[in-house]
Design a protein around this motif. Structure first.
Motif, PDB file in Angstrom:
ATOM      1  N   THR A 102       0.849  -1.206   0.000  1.00  0.00           N
ATOM      2  CA  THR A 102       0.000   0.000   0.000  1.00  0.00           C
ATOM      3  C   THR A 102       0.880   1.250   0.000  1.00  0.00           C
ATOM      4  OG1 THR A 102      -1.713  -1.190   1.183  1.00  0.00           O
ATOM      5  CG2 THR A 102      -1.829   1.204   1.268  1.00  0.00           C
ATOM      6  N   MET A 103       1.946   1.237   0.795  1.00  0.00           N
ATOM      7  CA  MET A 103       2.864   2.386   0.837  1.00  0.00           C
ATOM      8  C   MET A 103       3.527   2.588  -0.527  1.00  0.00           C
ATOM      9  SD  MET A 103       2.882   3.562   4.051  1.00  0.00           S
ATOM     10  CE  MET A 103       4.354   4.530   4.142  1.00  0.00           C
ATOM     11  N   VAL A 104       4.043   1.493  -1.105  1.00  0.00           N
ATOM     12  CA  VAL A 104       4.726   1.598  -2.401  1.00  0.00           C
ATOM     13  C   VAL A 104       3.746   2.032  -3.483  1.00  0.00           C
ATOM     14  CG1 VAL A 104       5.859   0.249  -4.223  1.00  0.00           C
ATOM     15  CG2 VAL A 104       6.536  -0.077  -1.865  1.00  0.00           C
ATOM     16  N   GLY A 105       2.569   1.403  -3.504  1.00  0.00           N
ATOM     17  CA  GLY A 105       1.573   1.708  -4.534  1.00  0.00           C
ATOM     18  C   GLY A 105       1.157   3.172  -4.488  1.00  0.00           C
ATOM     19  N   ALA A 106       0.822   3.657  -3.278  1.00  0.00           N
ATOM     20  CA  ALA A 106       0.364   5.043  -3.138  1.00  0.00           C
ATOM     21  C   ALA A 106       1.507   6.009  -3.479  1.00  0.00           C
ATOM     22  CB  ALA A 106      -0.133   5.278  -1.712  1.00  0.00           C
ATOM     23  N   THR A 107       2.732   5.688  -3.030  1.00  0.00           N
ATOM     24  CA  THR A 107       3.873   6.582  -3.284  1.00  0.00           C
ATOM     25  C   THR A 107       4.181   6.654  -4.779  1.00  0.00           C
ATOM     26  OG1 THR A 107       4.761   6.017  -1.118  1.00  0.00           O
ATOM     27  CG2 THR A 107       6.284   7.042  -2.662  1.00  0.00           C
ATOM     28  N   GLU A 108       4.210   5.482  -5.420  1.00  0.00           N
ATOM     29  CA  GLU A 108       4.525   5.485  -6.859  1.00  0.00           C
ATOM     30  C   GLU A 108       3.428   6.179  -7.656  1.00  0.00           C
ATOM     31  OE1 GLU A 108       5.843   1.633  -8.186  1.00  0.00           O
ATOM     32  OE2 GLU A 108       7.759   1.894  -7.134  1.00  0.00           O
ATOM     33  N   MET A 109       2.182   6.033  -7.190  1.00  0.00           N
ATOM     34  CA  MET A 109       1.080   6.723  -7.867  1.00  0.00           C
ATOM     35  C   MET A 109       1.277   8.236  -7.738  1.00  0.00           C
ATOM     36  SD  MET A 109      -2.848   5.805  -7.206  1.00  0.00           S
ATOM     37  CE  MET A 109      -4.002   7.064  -7.695  1.00  0.00           C
ATOM     38  N   ALA A 110       1.629   8.703  -6.546  1.00  0.00           N
ATOM     39  CA  ALA A 110       1.852  10.141  -6.339  1.00  0.00           C
ATOM     40  C   ALA A 110       3.022  10.621  -7.201  1.00  0.00           C
ATOM     41  CB  ALA A 110       2.121  10.423  -4.863  1.00  0.00           C
ATOM     42  N   MET A 111       4.071   9.788  -7.300  1.00  0.00           N
ATOM     43  CA  MET A 111       5.242  10.206  -8.086  1.00  0.00           C
ATOM     44  C   MET A 111       4.934  10.275  -9.574  1.00  0.00           C
ATOM     45  SD  MET A 111       8.432   8.355  -6.186  1.00  0.00           S
ATOM     46  CE  MET A 111       9.768   9.273  -6.922  1.00  0.00           C
ATOM     47  N   SER A 112       4.017   9.421 -10.038  1.00  0.00           N
ATOM     48  CA  SER A 112       3.752   9.402 -11.483  1.00  0.00           C
ATOM     49  C   SER A 112       2.602  10.334 -11.868  1.00  0.00           C
ATOM     50  CB  SER A 112       3.469   7.969 -11.947  1.00  0.00           C
ATOM     51  OG  SER A 112       2.283   7.529 -11.334  1.00  0.00           O
ATOM     52  N   SER A 113       2.062  11.055 -10.878  1.00  0.00           N
ATOM     53  CA  SER A 113       0.914  11.926 -11.170  1.00  0.00           C
ATOM     54  C   SER A 113       1.307  13.403 -11.070  1.00  0.00           C
ATOM     55  CB  SER A 113      -0.190  11.636 -10.149  1.00  0.00           C
ATOM     56  OG  SER A 113      -1.207  12.594 -10.251  1.00  0.00           O
TER      57      SER A 113
ATOM     58  N   ARG B 182      -0.991  15.527 -10.231  1.00  0.00           N
ATOM     59  CA  ARG B 182      -1.964  16.089  -9.279  1.00  0.00           C
ATOM     60  C   ARG B 182      -1.340  16.266  -7.901  1.00  0.00           C
ATOM     61  NH1 ARG B 182      -6.855  12.037  -9.818  1.00  0.00           N
ATOM     62  NH2 ARG B 182      -8.035  13.607  -8.696  1.00  0.00           N
ATOM     63  N   ALA B 183      -1.826  17.270  -7.169  1.00  0.00           N
ATOM     64  CA  ALA B 183      -1.330  17.492  -5.805  1.00  0.00           C
ATOM     65  C   ALA B 183      -1.688  16.271  -4.953  1.00  0.00           C
ATOM     66  CB  ALA B 183      -1.983  18.743  -5.215  1.00  0.00           C
ATOM     67  N   VAL B 184      -0.850  15.992  -3.956  1.00  0.00           N
ATOM     68  CA  VAL B 184      -1.086  14.817  -3.114  1.00  0.00           C
ATOM     69  C   VAL B 184      -2.433  14.938  -2.393  1.00  0.00           C
ATOM     70  CG1 VAL B 184      -0.195  13.454  -1.175  1.00  0.00           C
ATOM     71  CG2 VAL B 184       1.389  14.371  -2.864  1.00  0.00           C
ATOM     72  N   GLY B 185      -2.774  16.160  -1.973  1.00  0.00           N
ATOM     73  CA  GLY B 185      -4.066  16.379  -1.310  1.00  0.00           C
ATOM     74  C   GLY B 185      -5.230  16.014  -2.219  1.00  0.00           C
ATOM     75  N   GLU B 186      -5.064  16.299  -3.503  1.00  0.00           N
ATOM     76  CA  GLU B 186      -6.116  15.966  -4.486  1.00  0.00           C
ATOM     77  C   GLU B 186      -6.250  14.459  -4.618  1.00  0.00           C
ATOM     78  OE1 GLU B 186      -6.401  17.210  -8.791  1.00  0.00           O
ATOM     79  OE2 GLU B 186      -5.361  18.928  -7.899  1.00  0.00           O
ATOM     80  N   LEU B 187      -5.093  13.773  -4.634  1.00  0.00           N
ATOM     81  CA  LEU B 187      -5.133  12.303  -4.720  1.00  0.00           C
ATOM     82  C   LEU B 187      -5.846  11.740  -3.493  1.00  0.00           C
ATOM     83  CD1 LEU B 187      -1.521  11.490  -6.022  1.00  0.00           C
ATOM     84  CD2 LEU B 187      -3.657  11.289  -7.290  1.00  0.00           C
ATOM     85  N   ARG B 188      -5.547  12.332  -2.311  1.00  0.00           N
ATOM     86  CA  ARG B 188      -6.222  11.866  -1.089  1.00  0.00           C
ATOM     87  C   ARG B 188      -7.734  12.031  -1.231  1.00  0.00           C
ATOM     88  NH1 ARG B 188      -7.963  15.087   2.448  1.00  0.00           N
ATOM     89  NH2 ARG B 188      -6.349  16.684   2.229  1.00  0.00           N
TER      90      ARG B 188
ATOM     91  N   THR C 129     -11.263   9.329  -1.266  1.00  0.00           N
ATOM     92  CA  THR C 129     -12.071   9.482  -0.043  1.00  0.00           C
ATOM     93  C   THR C 129     -13.515   9.806  -0.409  1.00  0.00           C
ATOM     94  OG1 THR C 129     -10.092  10.440   0.950  1.00  0.00           O
ATOM     95  CG2 THR C 129     -12.106  10.669   2.208  1.00  0.00           C
ATOM     96  N   SER C 130     -14.358   8.784  -0.470  1.00  0.00           N
ATOM     97  CA  SER C 130     -15.756   9.130  -0.768  1.00  0.00           C
ATOM     98  C   SER C 130     -16.504   9.485   0.511  1.00  0.00           C
ATOM     99  CB  SER C 130     -16.470   8.024  -1.553  1.00  0.00           C
ATOM    100  OG  SER C 130     -15.876   6.792  -1.314  1.00  0.00           O
ATOM    101  N   LYS C 131     -17.431  10.384   0.299  1.00  0.00           N
ATOM    102  CA  LYS C 131     -18.202  10.902   1.449  1.00  0.00           C
ATOM    103  C   LYS C 131     -18.916   9.772   2.187  1.00  0.00           C
ATOM    104  CE  LYS C 131     -20.215  15.222   2.334  1.00  0.00           C
ATOM    105  NZ  LYS C 131     -21.224  16.050   2.391  1.00  0.00           N
ATOM    106  N   GLY C 132     -18.692   9.704   3.485  1.00  0.00           N
ATOM    107  CA  GLY C 132     -19.382   8.683   4.292  1.00  0.00           C
ATOM    108  C   GLY C 132     -18.768   7.300   4.167  1.00  0.00           C
TER     109      GLY C 132
END
Ligand SMILES: NC(=O)c1ccc[n+]([C@@H]2O[C@H](COP(=O)([O-])OP(=O)(O)OC[C@H]3O[C@@H](n4cnc5c(N)ncnc54)[C@H](OP(=O)(O)O)[C@@H]3O)[C@@H](O)[C@H]2O)c1
Length: 259
Positions: A198-209, A211-217, A221-224
């Motif tokens: 999960t750490m590697v996947g999320a980090t590599e996704m952030a590195m290849s995007s 978009r701001a990391v906050g936007e990826l978060r 994150t769906s409401k509720g």
């Protein structure tokens, strides 16, 4: 380009492993230990074995407390317009300049993932370092990961608090995350596998995007939903933000005290 590295332990060895394939560079290592060096690297156990040999670059990779006793013997082996490069943590530029007066000096702050060629490295040079010296050091450090030049030695202390100490923070986060997974009933082995991927996947996704990391978060994150329920705890009253500021400030303070 002849490069001499003095001391070749954990960090020196990690860098050398990544440099072995670089073109037009030959490496000599002085270290008392019997080392498993990459093919083609010359190994000597003491300075006198170098005889009259001269080098374009001298790399300080011994422990900081050894610099003053060990390094002066190597000054005469550096060509006049050569460059001194130090990876020693907390040993100041002023201290290096006092040992090697008038020389071009570059301080390099790699981090532990250099072991796998994924270092985040900080670089700072004195005024005697030329564009060519800087380009050469960039070339070497980019072979070990990512490298960033900073405009002052103080900024190098700040960088130490981020990427120098950063692997420790990340390991701590992973450790806590694994313990939390175990408390939800997973075996240690499965918890480790799930958390690390999960750490590697999320980090590599952030590195290849782009978009701001906050936007990826926000995008995950769906409401509720479940992520929002978890994040409400992690983000309560900005606790994590404040903790990261306190963590990095403490490391910066320590880096300044050590220099
Ligand atoms: N490890 C890190 O994550 C890291 C990160 C950033 C910066 N650094 C810096 O990198 C430098 C090296 O750290 P390290 O972790 O690689 O330490 P290390 O593994 O202890 O490496 C130092 C090497 O120097 C050798 N040595 C001892 N006396 C010597 C002498 N007289 N001449 C030549 N070599 C000699 C040691 O041999 P023996 O073991 O036989 O004594 C050892 O192989 C330090 O200045 C440190 O601040 C390390």
């Amino acid at each position: 380009m002849n490069i001499l590295m003095v001391g070749c332990g954990q960090m020196g060895g990690a860098m050398l492993k990544n440099w072995a394939g670089l073109e037009d560079m030959s490496f000599t290592v002085v270290d008392p230990a019997a080392l498993h060096l990459p093919f083609g690297v010359r190994h000597e156990t003491a300075a006198d074995a170098l005889a009259d040999d001269m080098f374009d670059m001298l790399i300080v990779a011994v422990k900081p407390q050894m610099i003053e006793t060990v390094m002066p013997a190597y000054g005469p082996h550096l060509i006049e317009d050569g460059c001194l490069v130090s990876i020693a943590a907390g040993y100041s530029l002023q201290g290096l300049e006092a040992l090697f007066p008038g020389r071009a000096v570059v301080r390099v702050m790699p981090n532990l993932p250099a072991l796998i060629g994924r270092s985040a490295t900080g670089l700072f040079a004195n005024d005697a370092a030329t564009k060519e010296h800087r380009a050469l050091v960039s070339h070497l450090m980019e072979a070990v990961g990512t490298a960033v030049w900073v405009p002052s030695e103080d900024q190098l202390d700040r960088l130490t608090a981020i990427s120098g100490s950063g692997p420790g923070y990340v390991f701590q986060f992973i450790e806590s995350f694994i313990e939390a997974a175990e408390s939800l009933g997973f075996s240690h082995q499965d918890a480790r596998k799930l958390v690390l991927q999960t750490m590697v996947g999320a980090t590599e996704m952030a590195m290849s995007s782009d978009r701001a990391v906050g936007e990826l978060r926000q995008s995950v994150t769906s409401k509720g939903g479940t992520t929002q329920a978890g994040l409400e705890q992690l983000r309560t009253d900005g606790t994590l933000d404040r903790l990261m500021v306190r963590t990095t400030s403490a490391a910066y303070g320590r880096a300044r005290a050590l220099r």
